[in-house]
Design a protein around this motif. Structure first.
Motif, PDB file in Angstrom:
ATOM      1  N   ASN A 553       0.864  -1.193   0.000  1.00  0.00           N
ATOM      2  CA  ASN A 553       0.000   0.000   0.000  1.00  0.00           C
ATOM      3  C   ASN A 553       0.894   1.234   0.000  1.00  0.00           C
ATOM      4  N   ALA A 554       1.571   1.418  -1.140  1.00  0.00           N
ATOM      5  CA  ALA A 554       2.517   2.532  -1.283  1.00  0.00           C
ATOM      6  C   ALA A 554       2.730   2.795  -2.763  1.00  0.00           C
ATOM      7  N   GLY A 555       3.132   4.028  -3.068  1.00  0.00           N
ATOM      8  CA  GLY A 555       3.391   4.383  -4.456  1.00  0.00           C
ATOM      9  C   GLY A 555       4.823   4.107  -4.838  1.00  0.00           C
ATOM     10  N   PHE A 556       5.159   4.512  -6.080  1.00  0.00           N
ATOM     11  CA  PHE A 556       6.543   4.385  -6.531  1.00  0.00           C
ATOM     12  C   PHE A 556       6.836   5.575  -7.437  1.00  0.00           C
ATOM     13  N   PRO A 557       8.013   6.163  -7.326  1.00  0.00           N
ATOM     14  CA  PRO A 557       8.325   7.441  -7.994  1.00  0.00           C
ATOM     15  C   PRO A 557       8.171   7.414  -9.504  1.00  0.00           C
ATOM     16  N   SER A 558       8.491   6.318 -10.137  1.00  0.00           N
ATOM     17  CA  SER A 558       8.468   6.297 -11.603  1.00  0.00           C
ATOM     18  C   SER A 558       7.057   6.414 -12.160  1.00  0.00           C
ATOM     19  N   ALA A 559       6.036   6.272 -11.321  1.00  0.00           N
ATOM     20  CA  ALA A 559       4.656   6.439 -11.799  1.00  0.00           C
ATOM     21  C   ALA A 559       4.354   7.893 -12.112  1.00  0.00           C
ATOM     22  N   ASP A 560       5.218   8.789 -11.709  1.00  0.00           N
ATOM     23  CA  ASP A 560       5.013  10.218 -11.986  1.00  0.00           C
ATOM     24  C   ASP A 560       6.020  10.716 -13.009  1.00  0.00           C
ATOM     25  N   THR A 561       6.538   9.798 -13.813  1.00  0.00           N
ATOM     26  CA  THR A 561       7.466  10.170 -14.885  1.00  0.00           C
ATOM     27  C   THR A 561       6.963   9.575 -16.187  1.00  0.00           C
ATOM     28  N   PRO A 562       7.256  10.212 -17.319  1.00  0.00           N
ATOM     29  CA  PRO A 562       6.812   9.675 -18.613  1.00  0.00           C
ATOM     30  C   PRO A 562       7.342   8.258 -18.822  1.00  0.00           C
ATOM     31  N   LEU A 563       6.436   7.369 -19.174  1.00  0.00           N
ATOM     32  CA  LEU A 563       6.827   5.979 -19.404  1.00  0.00           C
ATOM     33  C   LEU A 563       6.906   5.702 -20.894  1.00  0.00           C
ATOM     34  N   THR A 564       7.856   4.872 -21.240  1.00  0.00           N
ATOM     35  CA  THR A 564       7.920   4.413 -22.624  1.00  0.00           C
ATOM     36  C   THR A 564       6.689   3.570 -22.912  1.00  0.00           C
ATOM     37  N   LYS A 565       6.441   3.367 -24.195  1.00  0.00           N
ATOM     38  CA  LYS A 565       5.285   2.570 -24.581  1.00  0.00           C
ATOM     39  C   LYS A 565       5.352   1.182 -23.939  1.00  0.00           C
ATOM     40  N   ASP A 566       6.539   0.529 -23.977  1.00  0.00           N
ATOM     41  CA  ASP A 566       6.664  -0.822 -23.419  1.00  0.00           C
ATOM     42  C   ASP A 566       6.406  -0.826 -21.920  1.00  0.00           C
ATOM     43  N   ASN A 567       6.928   0.177 -21.233  1.00  0.00           N
ATOM     44  CA  ASN A 567       6.733   0.219 -19.783  1.00  0.00           C
ATOM     45  C   ASN A 567       5.286   0.540 -19.424  1.00  0.00           C
ATOM     46  N   ALA A 568       4.634   1.348 -20.271  1.00  0.00           N
ATOM     47  CA  ALA A 568       3.222   1.644 -20.025  1.00  0.00           C
ATOM     48  C   ALA A 568       2.394   0.367 -20.135  1.00  0.00           C
ATOM     49  N   PHE A 569       2.653  -0.415 -21.183  1.00  0.00           N
ATOM     50  CA  PHE A 569       1.935  -1.682 -21.321  1.00  0.00           C
ATOM     51  C   PHE A 569       2.319  -2.662 -20.199  1.00  0.00           C
ATOM     52  N   LEU A 570       3.582  -2.623 -19.749  1.00  0.00           N
ATOM     53  CA  LEU A 570       4.004  -3.475 -18.643  1.00  0.00           C
ATOM     54  C   LEU A 570       3.216  -3.134 -17.381  1.00  0.00           C
ATOM     55  N   LEU A 571       3.021  -1.836 -17.149  1.00  0.00           N
ATOM     56  CA  LEU A 571       2.242  -1.408 -15.989  1.00  0.00           C
ATOM     57  C   LEU A 571       0.795  -1.880 -16.106  1.00  0.00           C
ATOM     58  N   LEU A 572       0.231  -1.768 -17.310  1.00  0.00           N
ATOM     59  CA  LEU A 572      -1.144  -2.220 -17.509  1.00  0.00           C
ATOM     60  C   LEU A 572      -1.254  -3.745 -17.373  1.00  0.00           C
ATOM     61  N   ASP A 573      -0.236  -4.460 -17.865  1.00  0.00           N
ATOM     62  CA  ASP A 573      -0.215  -5.923 -17.684  1.00  0.00           C
ATOM     63  C   ASP A 573      -0.173  -6.285 -16.195  1.00  0.00           C
ATOM     64  N   TRP A 574       0.585  -5.517 -15.442  1.00  0.00           N
ATOM     65  CA  TRP A 574       0.707  -5.747 -13.997  1.00  0.00           C
ATOM     66  C   TRP A 574      -0.668  -5.624 -13.331  1.00  0.00           C
ATOM     67  N   ILE A 575      -1.381  -4.536 -13.699  1.00  0.00           N
ATOM     68  CA  ILE A 575      -2.712  -4.315 -13.119  1.00  0.00           C
ATOM     69  C   ILE A 575      -3.663  -5.435 -13.534  1.00  0.00           C
ATOM     70  N   ARG A 576      -3.592  -5.819 -14.814  1.00  0.00           N
ATOM     71  CA  ARG A 576      -4.465  -6.887 -15.302  1.00  0.00           C
ATOM     72  C   ARG A 576      -4.215  -8.187 -14.534  1.00  0.00           C
ATOM     73  N   ASN A 577      -2.956  -8.528 -14.345  1.00  0.00           N
ATOM     74  CA  ASN A 577      -2.615  -9.785 -13.679  1.00  0.00           C
ATOM     75  C   ASN A 577      -3.077  -9.788 -12.224  1.00  0.00           C
ATOM     76  N   LEU A 578      -2.923  -8.644 -11.558  1.00  0.00           N
ATOM     77  CA  LEU A 578      -3.356  -8.553 -10.161  1.00  0.00           C
ATOM     78  C   LEU A 578      -4.869  -8.723 -10.046  1.00  0.00           C
ATOM     79  N   LYS A 579      -5.594  -8.093 -10.962  1.00  0.00           N
ATOM     80  CA  LYS A 579      -7.052  -8.210 -10.931  1.00  0.00           C
ATOM     81  C   LYS A 579      -7.492  -9.636 -11.267  1.00  0.00           C
ATOM     82  N   HIS A 580      -6.752 -10.260 -12.187  1.00  0.00           N
ATOM     83  CA  HIS A 580      -7.073 -11.641 -12.553  1.00  0.00           C
ATOM     84  C   HIS A 580      -6.891 -12.581 -11.353  1.00  0.00           C
ATOM     85  N   LYS A 581      -5.911 -12.273 -10.516  1.00  0.00           N
ATOM     86  CA  LYS A 581      -5.668 -13.084  -9.318  1.00  0.00           C
ATOM     87  C   LYS A 581      -6.635 -12.757  -8.194  1.00  0.00           C
ATOM     88  N   GLY A 582      -7.451 -11.726  -8.407  1.00  0.00           N
ATOM     89  CA  GLY A 582      -8.391 -11.334  -7.368  1.00  0.00           C
ATOM     90  C   GLY A 582      -7.773 -10.465  -6.299  1.00  0.00           C
TER      91      GLY A 582
END
Length: 677
Positions: A553-582
């Motif tokens: 339950n904490a943030g991370f600094p790189s979320a407030d910096t411009p992300l490359t396309k690959d890293n943006a999709f990596l972040l979205l994949d991360w969220i998708r996987n977490l939601k899939h796991k419930g």
């Protein structure tokens, strides 16, 4: 036997007549030979051997040889009697039968002769012949006659001289032939008090004579006084005999405690009564400890003899050795394999120490005989931190071959009195784990040990999982981490490092593994290919990477910096996987992503998802064209491509808006804001 003392008769036949002629017997007795005659002028004595033979009714001839000792003694004035006034010397002859005596009635063997036999049964194992004064019946000698008493006073001296000459004169005979000669000692008491007096005098004189053979393990014979000689327990004799047969040098056996050790040929249970008569007792218990140490038995004997030695100690510990514990606990008795692989030795006292850093001898679980070499090799390689050392593999094998009762006796003693623990691969792993402390190299090696123990079938997957829960890990700074919530793969083989750069949650027990886990290593003859250990840690420690990391339950600094396309999709994949796991996304973690300016929009800027729109390129262009005064932060679909449409649910989760009404509302708010400013 009458021929023994009738010097002029060489052959005698006796006919027995009965009423029934069939029961008549003819017994012929003769002196078949008289040899080994020696005149001993210094003792005024002579010795020789007579062979008697007897044949009854032409049956098979029986023989018996007698060692004869004839000695002259001066008559003391107080023993002179009228009928022997002119006699200045008395001659005492003793006959020692080597075989069963040639008598018809074996239970009534005459022990006293006055040239002819009397009916006196002395219970002495030798015959006494002298010119005794007899009773009128000729059946006994006169016991209260001072002449006879004078003769009997010389019998102990005659016996000692004759017996010593017999024992020490067998130069060519092996020492094993000597014990049988000691059966001539008057071990058992007589029914006649005067012969008991003779017996006690013999016993008294024997105590001062060097007549007892000692063990030399050579052909050379040595004799000592009974008081200087000691016996050994039979089991220890077995050990010494086996050791000597294997070539172990034992010539210093008689140098401990100034005690001489009775010949092994004599130190047998069947001679107990003789040795008790002589006063030869068991050696002091401390002697065994000195013998084991000075003879270096532990190091020089084979494993089967070594185990017999340990069993000797174990079996006698409760009854004998425990009261002399100080002698035994300080001799090197316990074999172990040192870190350099060379067999070494601990004392019992060293094994019993409980202080920090105390060394221990341990055994591998004998139920799994194949595990001992595995544990010994790994202990040599990485086990020094535990201060535990295994007994050699050959010793393990020898113990496993012991009969079950001996096996139990030995293992019980080792556990109870020496504090030797028995370890299996699992308990050894636990000991290693507890010994890691701040030793990062040992922590890495421990991970390799678990990996190879699983790969080679010495640990089950379930056991490894349990062990890995408490396994200390080495982080990127080389520190030992024992408490963890999540484990990151090393940065150089991860995706998370591309997205969040460095571990922002280090204080929340999120551990980034050191690169050392990626290296190839060789321990205890086992080689680890590069990358294999990381795969093991993924499976059993839970080392993970995005998108599998569960965030705090904490943030991370790189979320407030411009992300490359690959890293943006990596972040979205991360969220998708977490939601899939419930997994419920932690509030601060989600807020950080929603409000961080990492999402590229059409006005060539990066905006937070919560302030961005995804309406579709055509409709978005229309809205943007119609809104001359306000730039709508539309997600740059040309930058992200069609793949972006696969993540609409994840974009909604992080706050991206999808409705035209929301876009129009955004335009209205912006215009109102400008109008009021």
């Amino acid at each position: 036997e009458v021929l023994l003392f009738l010097s002029k008769i060489r052959h005698l036949s006796v006919r027995e007549d009965n009423e029934d002629p069939k029961k008549n017997t003819v017994t012929a007795v003769s002196i078949s030979s008289e040899i080994n005659f020696v005149n001993r002028k210094n003792m005024n004595a002579e010795s020789y051997t007579i062979h008697l033979s007897a044949r009854k009714n032409s049956k098979k001839e029986k023989q018996c040889s007698y060692y004869m000792w004839k000695q002259k003694f001066p008559i003391k004035s107080e023993n002179v009697v009228e009928r022997r006034m002119d006699v200045e010397e008395c001659v005492v002859t003793l006959a020692f039968p080597h075989q069963e005596r040639l008598l018809k009635n074996k239970k009534s063997s005459p022990g006293v002769y006055a040239f002819l036999p009397t009916k006196m049964i002395t219970n002495l194992p030798f015959i006494i012949q002298a010119d005794f004064v007899l009773a009128s019946s000729r059946e006994t000698i006169l016991l209260d006659d001072k002449w006879n008493q004078g003769i009997l006073e010389y019998v102990p001296s005659a016996f000692i001289d004759g017996f010593k000459t017999l024992i020490t004169g067998l130069d060519d005979d092996p020492i094993s032939s000597l014990p049988s000669m000691f059966r001539f000692l008057p071990v058992y008491s007589s029914t006649f008090e005067i012969f008991n007096h003779v017996r006690e005098k013999i016993k008294e004189k024997l105590s001062e004579e060097k007549i007892v053979p000692i063990e030399t393990f050579t052909e050379q014979k040595h004799f000592y006084k009974p008081c200087d000689v000691s016996r050994l327990l039979p089991k220890f004799w077995n050990i010494l005999t086996m050791a000597q047969q294997k070539g172990v040098h034992l010539l210093d056996l008689n140098s401990h405690d100034e005690r001489k050790i009775l010949s092994s040929s004599f130190d047998k249970r069947k001679y107990d009564s003789i040795l008790k008569f002589l006063g030869v007792e068991m050696v002091n218990v401390d002697w065994y400890a000195k013998c084991i140490q000075s003879s270096n038995l532990v190091e020089r004997v084979s494993d089967d003899i070594y185990l017999e030695l340990l069993l000797f100690v174990a079996r006698n510990w409760p009854s004998i050795l425990k009261s002399h514990e100080s002698a035994f606990i300080n001799i090197p008795l316990l074999k172990y394999v040192a870190s350099d692989g060379i067999p070494s030795f601990f004392t019992v006292d060293e094994c019993r120490q409980n202080n920090a850093g105390a060394k221990r001898v341990v055994l591998a679980d004998l139920k799994e005989t194949s595990h001992s070499s595995w544990l010994i090799n790994w202990n040599k390689a990485i086990g020094s931190a535990t201060n535990q050392f295994f007994m050699p593999e050959s010793t393990h094998q020898a113990i496993s071959k012991l009969p079950s009762s001996s096996n139990k006796t030995l293992l019980d003693w080792l556990a109870k009195d020496v504090y030797v623990r028995t370890l299996n691969v699992n308990s050894f792993a636990n000991d290693l784990c507890n010994s890691i402390d701040k030793n990062s190299k040992l922590a890495i090696a421990y991970a390799h040990f678990l990996y190879h123990s699983l790969s080679n079938g010495y640990l089950s997957s379930r056991e490894v999982d349990d062990l890995c829960r408490s396994m200390p890990l080495v982080d990127k700074y080389g520190r030992i981490i024992k408490t963890r919530k999540e484990v990151f793969l090393p940065a150089n083989v991860s995706k998370w490092a591309d997205l969040i750069v460095s571990n922002p949650w280090i204080n929340g027990h999120y551990v980034e593994l050191t690169k050392m886990y990626l290296n190839e290593y060789s321990y205890a003859g086992q080689y680890t290919d590069p990358g294999k250990l990381i795969e093991f840690l993924k499976t059993h420690v839970g080392a993970s990477d995005i998108p599998d990391i569960s965030p705090p339950n904490a943030g991370f600094p790189s979320a407030d910096t411009p992300l490359t396309k690959d890293n943006a999709f990596l972040l979205l994949d991360w969220i998708r996987n977490l939601k899939h796991k419930g997994v419920n996304l932690p509030d601060r973690f989600l807020k950080c992503i929603k409000e961080g300016s990492w999402l590229k929009v059409t006005c060539n800027e990066y905006m937070p998802p919560s302030k961005s729109f995804l309406i579709g390129s055509q409709l978005g262009n229309i809205l943007q064209s119609g809104s001359v005064l306000v730039d709508i932060p539309l997600i740059d679909e040309s930058f992200y491509g069609d793949r972006l449409n696969e993540y609409k649910e994840e974009l909604k989760t992080v706050g991206v808006m999808f409705c035209c009404e929301e876009a129009c509302g955004f335009i209205g708010k912006k215009l109102m804001s400008r109008a009021t400013s």
